[in-house]
Design a protein around this motif. Structure first.
Motif, PDB file in Angstrom:
ATOM      1  N   LEU A 134       0.899  -1.221   0.016  1.00 19.77           N
ATOM      2  CA  LEU A 134       0.081  -0.099  -0.073  1.00 19.77           C
ATOM      3  C   LEU A 134       0.944   1.175   0.013  1.00 19.77           C
ATOM      4  N   GLY A 135       1.838   1.397  -1.052  1.00 19.33           N
ATOM      5  CA  GLY A 135       2.641   2.688  -1.124  1.00 19.33           C
ATOM      6  C   GLY A 135       3.761   2.713  -0.431  1.00 19.33           C
ATOM      7  N   GLN A 136       3.961   1.861   0.508  1.00 22.28           N
ATOM      8  CA  GLN A 136       5.192   1.919   1.525  1.00 22.28           C
ATOM      9  C   GLN A 136       6.062   0.758   1.365  1.00 22.28           C
ATOM     10  N   LEU A 137       7.223   0.921   1.476  1.00 14.37           N
ATOM     11  CA  LEU A 137       8.464  -0.233   1.658  1.00 14.37           C
ATOM     12  C   LEU A 137       8.061  -0.748   3.330  1.00 14.37           C
ATOM     13  N   VAL A 138       7.884  -2.264   3.452  1.00 17.80           N
ATOM     14  CA  VAL A 138       7.658  -2.605   4.573  1.00 17.80           C
ATOM     15  C   VAL A 138       8.925  -3.416   5.195  1.00 17.80           C
ATOM     16  N   GLU A 139       9.567  -3.894   4.114  1.00 19.97           N
ATOM     17  CA  GLU A 139      10.850  -4.632   4.390  1.00 19.97           C
ATOM     18  C   GLU A 139      11.731  -4.844   3.220  1.00 19.97           C
ATOM     19  N   LEU A 140      12.998  -4.767   3.498  1.00 26.49           N
ATOM     20  CA  LEU A 140      13.973  -5.042   2.582  1.00 26.49           C
ATOM     21  C   LEU A 140      15.261  -5.599   3.234  1.00 26.49           C
ATOM     22  N   ALA A 141      15.584  -6.608   2.546  1.00 29.82           N
ATOM     23  CA  ALA A 141      16.948  -7.617   3.040  1.00 29.82           C
ATOM     24  C   ALA A 141      17.451  -8.295   1.809  1.00 29.82           C
ATOM     25  N   GLY A 142      18.730  -8.915   1.990  1.00 28.81           N
ATOM     26  CA  GLY A 142      19.250  -9.790   1.197  1.00 28.81           C
ATOM     27  C   GLY A 142      18.342 -10.851   0.778  1.00 28.81           C
ATOM     28  N   THR A 143      18.443 -11.477  -0.319  1.00 27.78           N
ATOM     29  CA  THR A 143      17.471 -12.420  -0.776  1.00 27.78           C
ATOM     30  C   THR A 143      17.387 -13.465  -0.136  1.00 27.78           C
ATOM     31  N   ASP A 144      18.378 -14.248   0.337  1.00 30.40           N
ATOM     32  CA  ASP A 144      18.162 -15.411   1.195  1.00 30.40           C
ATOM     33  C   ASP A 144      17.730 -15.090   2.612  1.00 30.40           C
ATOM     34  N   GLU A 145      18.198 -13.832   3.060  1.00 32.12           N
ATOM     35  CA  GLU A 145      17.959 -13.681   4.615  1.00 32.12           C
ATOM     36  C   GLU A 145      16.394 -13.235   4.455  1.00 32.12           C
ATOM     37  N   LEU A 146      15.916 -12.431   3.693  1.00 36.05           N
ATOM     38  CA  LEU A 146      14.366 -12.100   3.519  1.00 36.05           C
ATOM     39  C   LEU A 146      13.589 -13.563   3.580  1.00 36.05           C
ATOM     40  N   PHE A 147      13.899 -14.557   2.524  1.00 34.47           N
ATOM     41  CA  PHE A 147      13.091 -15.554   2.400  1.00 34.47           C
ATOM     42  C   PHE A 147      13.265 -16.527   3.673  1.00 34.47           C
ATOM     43  N   ASP A 148      14.482 -16.507   4.257  1.00 33.67           N
ATOM     44  CA  ASP A 148      14.739 -17.475   5.266  1.00 33.67           C
ATOM     45  C   ASP A 148      14.183 -16.952   6.767  1.00 33.67           C
TER      46      ASP A 148
END
Ligand SMILES: Nc1ncnc2c1ncn2[C@@H]1O[C@H](COP(=O)(O)OP(=O)(O)OP(=O)(O)O)[C@@H](O)[C@H]1O
Ligand code: SF4
Ligand SMILES: [Mg+2]
Length: 424
Positions: free
Chosen positions: A248-262
């Motif tokens: 809804l218009g905002q970034l809620v999370e940002l991380a390295g790909t493996d870090e984000l998925f794990d």
């Protein structure tokens, strides 16, 4: 050394390579809807499509941007490229503030920033042959005079097409091949940065994988940096070095790909991830992970924009409940709010045995729950919803304060951003 960093150090841009290639700060884009007579009668409405978005992209990196339809991915991309004027905020490209540029200077910076879209059909002029299509940006920017055809043929070859097809028309190619023509065109003026807005979403899975692999090869060969937009998490995982999640218009999370998925830190990301690999949600009981509709960006919820759908909504500080009581109350409140609760048949006993096996809470929380149950038994779900919302949902910190978008220092690699009060 990570692949992205390795690529970055190989890239000779002539500027300070420690700077991110792109830095976006507090970027906001609102659209005003309604004009003329309609506006004078009904007033105007503001669509808050992108709100206070901050991130950067390193040289040679692919940042994936994922989120449900309508969350503002394309608007963000177009505002980053200054195809739309930002309402607020800044975009620094190679350290230069694009907002301060206009006319010829903006056009020159744009040479280094290209965009490819989902629909290769509509973005290719059907009356032009693909060779001249690829040469068009070179002509527009006055580059490669006298060597354009040779360069176009070289690029067609690089993207996996036959250079002999220089004289063919777009309709003589398949969807995947047309997207390759688009890639060649995007590469024509030797950009550093390409925004890819759902570039493979219209393609069959196997063709999609081939085009993605070509994009990765081109990235290595030309030292490209990508902002890659998709609503498809498996595509995002395949292509991205880091991933940004938008809601809804905002970034809620940002991380390295493996870090984000794990190790997802935001309840929205968690819900998105759980909703992927389920061919038949009913069979696995995974349904309900992402319940409810996305609210309108015209009137987004106060506090955390995800709170109306969040399965982890935090209990109000001033309504004492234990953790397990809160789980029951929250599940009950959600069912009432979504009108998925059914009273008929089982009556009161059914409600209590489904939501409050160990009894209802004491004190103010218990009073509110009992009053809501009475209202349901009177068939007045509206009143039940109002009582629960006013007692619990509206008083939660999730409704009262917008969570800061900040690095999670407790978990992960120190570069993991999340915007959730659970990380207070
Ligand atoms: N020109 C416009 N005028 C008014 N509202 C707009 C305009 N462009 C986009 N919007 C609204 O802004 C919000 C974000 O739209 P956007 O197209 O950026 O979403 P998206 O994430 O790219 O969606 P999708 O995955 O479907 O492509 C939506 O509510 C959309 O209706
Ligand atoms: S801030 Fe509250 S509503 Fe928002 S994601 Fe975190 S727990 Fe859920
Ligand atoms: Mg879009």
């Amino acid at each position: 050394m990570s692949e992205a960093v390795e690529r970055r150090t190989r890239t000779d841009s002539g500027t300070d390579t420690d700077d991110p290639l792109l830095r976006v700060e507090g970027l906001t884009k609102h659209f005003t809807q309604g004009s003329g007579l309609l506006a004078s009668v009904f007033g105007t409405e503001t669509v808050k499509a992108v709100e206070d978005v901050t991130f950067d992209i390193e040289r040679g990196e692919t940042l994936g941007l994922v989120g449900e339809s309508g969350c503002g991915k394309s608007t963000l991309a177009r505002t980053v490229l200054r195809l739309l004027d930002p309402t607020e905020g800044s975009v620094y490209f190679k350290g230069k503030d694009l907002a301060g540029l206009s006319g010829e200077r903006l056009r020159r910076e744009r040479e280094d920033m290209q965009m490819i879209f989902q629909d290769p059909q509509s973005s290719l002029d059907p009356r032009m042959k693909v060779g001249p299509i690829v040469e068009e940006p070179m002509r527009a920017h006055g580059l490669y005079e006298g060597e354009r055809e040779e360069r176009a043929r070289m690029l067609l070859n690089k993207v996996g097409l036959d250079p002999q097809h220089y004289n063919r028309f777009p309709h003589q190619f398949s969807g995947g091949q047309r997207q390759r023509v688009n890639l060649a065109r995007a590469l024509a003026v030797n950009p550093d940065f390409i925004v890819c807005d759902e570039p493979t979403s219209a393609l069959d899975a196997s063709i999609q994988a081939q085009v993605l692999n070509t994009m990765k090869e081109l990235q290595r060969e030309f030292g490209l940096t990508y902002l890659f937009i998709s609503h498809d998490l498996s595509v995002i995982r395949h292509i991205s070095d880091r991933v940004a999640v938008m809601y809804l218009g905002q970034l809620v999370e940002l991380a390295g790909t493996d870090e984000l998925f794990d190790n997802p830190q935001h309840p929205y990301t968690d819900a998105l991830l759980r909703s992927i690999p389920v061919p038949d949600p009913r069979a696995t009981g995974a349904r309900g992970v992402l319940e409810g509709d996305v609210p309108s960006p015209i009137e987004p919820p106060s506090g955390c924009r995800f709170r109306t759908r969040c399965p982890k909504l935090i209990a109000p500080d001033d309504v004492p409940v234990t953790d397990s009581e809160w789980e029951s109350v929250r599940a009950f409140m959600r069912a009432v709010h979504r009108r998925t609760i059914t009273v008929d048949g089982g009556g009161e006993r059914a409600i209590r045995s489904e939501y409050f096996v160990d009894g209802t809470p004491t004190g103010e929380a218990g009073d509110a729950v009992e009053t809501a149950i009475d209202a349901l038994l009177d068939d007045d779900v509206e009143r039940a919803d109002k009582i629960l919302t006013e007692t619990f949902a509206d008083r939660s910190i999730c409704a009262r304060e917008q969570p800061a978008y900040e690095v999670d220092t407790e978990n992960g690699d120190g570069r993991h951003f999340a915007a959730c009060h659970l990380h207070r």
